[in-house]
Design a protein around this motif. Structure first.
Motif, PDB file in Angstrom:
ATOM      1  N   ASP A 174      11.106  16.347 -47.659  1.00 36.23           N
ATOM      2  CA  ASP A 174       9.638  16.039 -47.972  1.00 36.23           C
ATOM      3  C   ASP A 174       9.136  14.986 -48.723  1.00 36.23           C
ATOM      4  O   ASP A 174      10.213  14.341 -49.187  1.00 36.23           O
ATOM      5  N   PHE A 175       8.022  14.487 -48.760  1.00 40.49           N
ATOM      6  CA  PHE A 175       7.525  13.515 -49.637  1.00 40.49           C
ATOM      7  C   PHE A 175       7.350  14.080 -51.106  1.00 40.49           C
ATOM      8  O   PHE A 175       6.421  14.711 -51.329  1.00 40.49           O
ATOM      9  N   GLU A 176       8.343  14.152 -51.839  1.00 37.36           N
ATOM     10  CA  GLU A 176       8.496  15.002 -53.155  1.00 37.36           C
ATOM     11  C   GLU A 176       7.485  14.595 -54.320  1.00 37.36           C
ATOM     12  O   GLU A 176       6.954  15.472 -54.858  1.00 37.36           O
ATOM     13  N   SER A 226      12.804   6.951 -55.937  1.00 37.65           N
ATOM     14  CA  SER A 226      14.115   7.531 -55.109  1.00 37.65           C
ATOM     15  C   SER A 226      14.297   6.669 -53.662  1.00 37.65           C
ATOM     16  O   SER A 226      15.103   6.717 -53.159  1.00 37.65           O
ATOM     17  N   TYR A 227      12.804   6.586 -52.945  1.00 39.00           N
ATOM     18  CA  TYR A 227      13.152   6.040 -51.691  1.00 39.00           C
ATOM     19  C   TYR A 227      13.529   4.626 -51.501  1.00 39.00           C
ATOM     20  O   TYR A 227      13.861   4.189 -50.599  1.00 39.00           O
ATOM     21  N   THR A 228      13.269   3.712 -52.695  1.00 38.84           N
ATOM     22  CA  THR A 228      13.623   2.466 -52.568  1.00 38.84           C
ATOM     23  C   THR A 228      14.826   2.048 -53.640  1.00 38.84           C
ATOM     24  O   THR A 228      14.804   0.690 -53.744  1.00 38.84           O
ATOM     25  N   LEU A 229      15.168   2.905 -54.436  1.00 36.06           N
ATOM     26  CA  LEU A 229      16.224   2.699 -55.438  1.00 36.06           C
ATOM     27  C   LEU A 229      17.359   1.820 -54.934  1.00 36.06           C
ATOM     28  O   LEU A 229      17.722   1.076 -56.024  1.00 36.06           O
ATOM     29  N   ILE A 230      17.993   2.255 -53.908  1.00 31.89           N
ATOM     30  CA  ILE A 230      19.056   1.670 -53.476  1.00 31.89           C
ATOM     31  C   ILE A 230      18.944   0.786 -52.191  1.00 31.89           C
ATOM     32  O   ILE A 230      18.509   1.358 -51.229  1.00 31.89           O
ATOM     33  N   LYS A 233      13.451  14.639 -40.685  1.00 28.58           N
ATOM     34  CA  LYS A 233      13.319  15.481 -39.642  1.00 28.58           C
ATOM     35  C   LYS A 233      12.281  15.251 -38.699  1.00 28.58           C
ATOM     36  O   LYS A 233      12.242  15.540 -37.296  1.00 28.58           O
ATOM     37  N   THR A 234      11.138  14.721 -39.275  1.00 31.61           N
ATOM     38  CA  THR A 234       9.966  14.739 -38.517  1.00 31.61           C
ATOM     39  C   THR A 234       9.327  13.146 -38.525  1.00 31.61           C
ATOM     40  O   THR A 234       9.445  12.389 -39.537  1.00 31.61           O
ATOM     41  N   GLU A 235       8.513  12.906 -37.607  1.00 31.13           N
ATOM     42  CA  GLU A 235       7.766  11.870 -37.664  1.00 31.13           C
ATOM     43  C   GLU A 235       6.800  11.875 -38.735  1.00 31.13           C
ATOM     44  O   GLU A 235       6.638  10.620 -39.407  1.00 31.13           O
ATOM     45  N   TRP A 236       6.270  12.609 -38.998  1.00 30.36           N
ATOM     46  CA  TRP A 236       5.233  12.946 -40.209  1.00 30.36           C
ATOM     47  C   TRP A 236       5.865  12.689 -41.198  1.00 30.36           C
ATOM     48  O   TRP A 236       5.230  11.642 -42.258  1.00 30.36           O
ATOM     49  N   SER A 259       4.283   5.025 -45.414  1.00 31.40           N
ATOM     50  CA  SER A 259       2.955   4.624 -45.724  1.00 31.40           C
ATOM     51  C   SER A 259       2.646   4.354 -47.245  1.00 31.40           C
ATOM     52  O   SER A 259       2.066   3.712 -47.821  1.00 31.40           O
ATOM     53  N   GLN A 260       3.454   5.376 -47.904  1.00 34.48           N
ATOM     54  CA  GLN A 260       3.326   5.451 -49.233  1.00 34.48           C
ATOM     55  C   GLN A 260       4.249   4.399 -50.066  1.00 34.48           C
ATOM     56  O   GLN A 260       3.983   3.861 -51.098  1.00 34.48           O
ATOM     57  N   THR A 261       5.418   4.263 -49.637  1.00 37.46           N
ATOM     58  CA  THR A 261       6.401   3.477 -50.432  1.00 37.46           C
ATOM     59  C   THR A 261       6.807   2.255 -49.696  1.00 37.46           C
ATOM     60  O   THR A 261       7.422   1.281 -50.215  1.00 37.46           O
ATOM     61  N   GLY A 262       6.573   2.120 -48.349  1.00 36.94           N
ATOM     62  CA  GLY A 262       7.056   0.881 -47.442  1.00 36.94           C
ATOM     63  C   GLY A 262       8.407   0.962 -46.909  1.00 36.94           C
ATOM     64  O   GLY A 262       9.029   0.304 -46.203  1.00 36.94           O
TER      65      GLY A 262
END
Length: 199
Positions: free
Chosen positions: A41-43, A60-64, A72-75, A82-85
């Motif tokens: 999910d986008f937590e 968490s999405y760009t930490l490492i 699992k999904t394109e969404w 779109s939120q974090t790059g």
């Protein structure tokens, strides 16, 4: 022991935002272990903006660097990007078809019997909309009466949060179920509804 993990496994995958931080000290040797993040999910959507938890989830999405991110999904992929790059691989939806498949049912099929409407009531997860779900089911019963049968799972009868929901209509509660029990439960339903405000 993080050093041991780096030598004993081919890949280590985080599945929840705080666990991404556990991967940071691991230094892959010759590309092993691969470090991944299964983004379910986008937590940040589940956390209050401005809180430490919200920022940790966001980071968490760009930490490492070189983290292998997958959804699992394109969404979900599009939401993270779109939120974090940060881009993700899409692995697609999955289902255990050996477990979740049609089987003989325990009662008469609709329309000989009532239309069985099943719903998960997860009272501890506000974005799953347990109150809205019960309100919609109450309206369905009010309109169709005995032509529908309301089947619930995901909570226990003695949970005070469940007691606080609209319940002044006939329903049956299966309680907290294992994966195998969920498969059996859903097999006897005609319709599964999910009124999650997030989904």
């Amino acid at each position: 022991d993080v050093a041991r993990l780096a030598t004993e496994y081919d890949a280590i995958v985080a599945t929840y935002y705080p666990t991404v931080e556990w991967l940071a000290p691991i230094t892959p040797q010759a590309g092993r272990p691969a470090r991944g993040y299964y983004i379910q999910d986008f937590e940040p959507n589940f956390l209050a903006p401005g809180t430490e938890s919200y920022q940790r989830a966001w980071d968490s999405y760009t930490l490492i660097p070189n983290l292998v991110r997958f959804t699992k999904t394109e969404w979900n992929r599009d939401e993270v990007k779109s939120q974090t790059g940060a881009d993700c691989h899409v692995v697609g939806a999955s289902v255990n078809t050996d477990l979740f498949r049609p089987r003989p049912r325990s009662g008469p099929e609709w329309p000989e019997g009532p239309l069985r409407i099943a719903a998960m009531i997860r009272v501890g997860t506000p974005w799953r909309a347990p109150r809205l779900t019960m309100e919609v089911l109450k309206l369905a019963y009010k309109r169709y009466h005995s032509a529908v049968e309301i089947l619930l799972f995901g909570t226990s009868l003695d949970d005070p949060r469940f007691a606080a929901l609209p319940r002044s209509f006939p329903w049956k509660l299966a309680g907290l179920l294992s994966q195998r029990q969920v498969a059996s439960f859903l097999n006897d339903a005609d319709l599964f509804v999910d009124f999650s405000t997030y989904q």
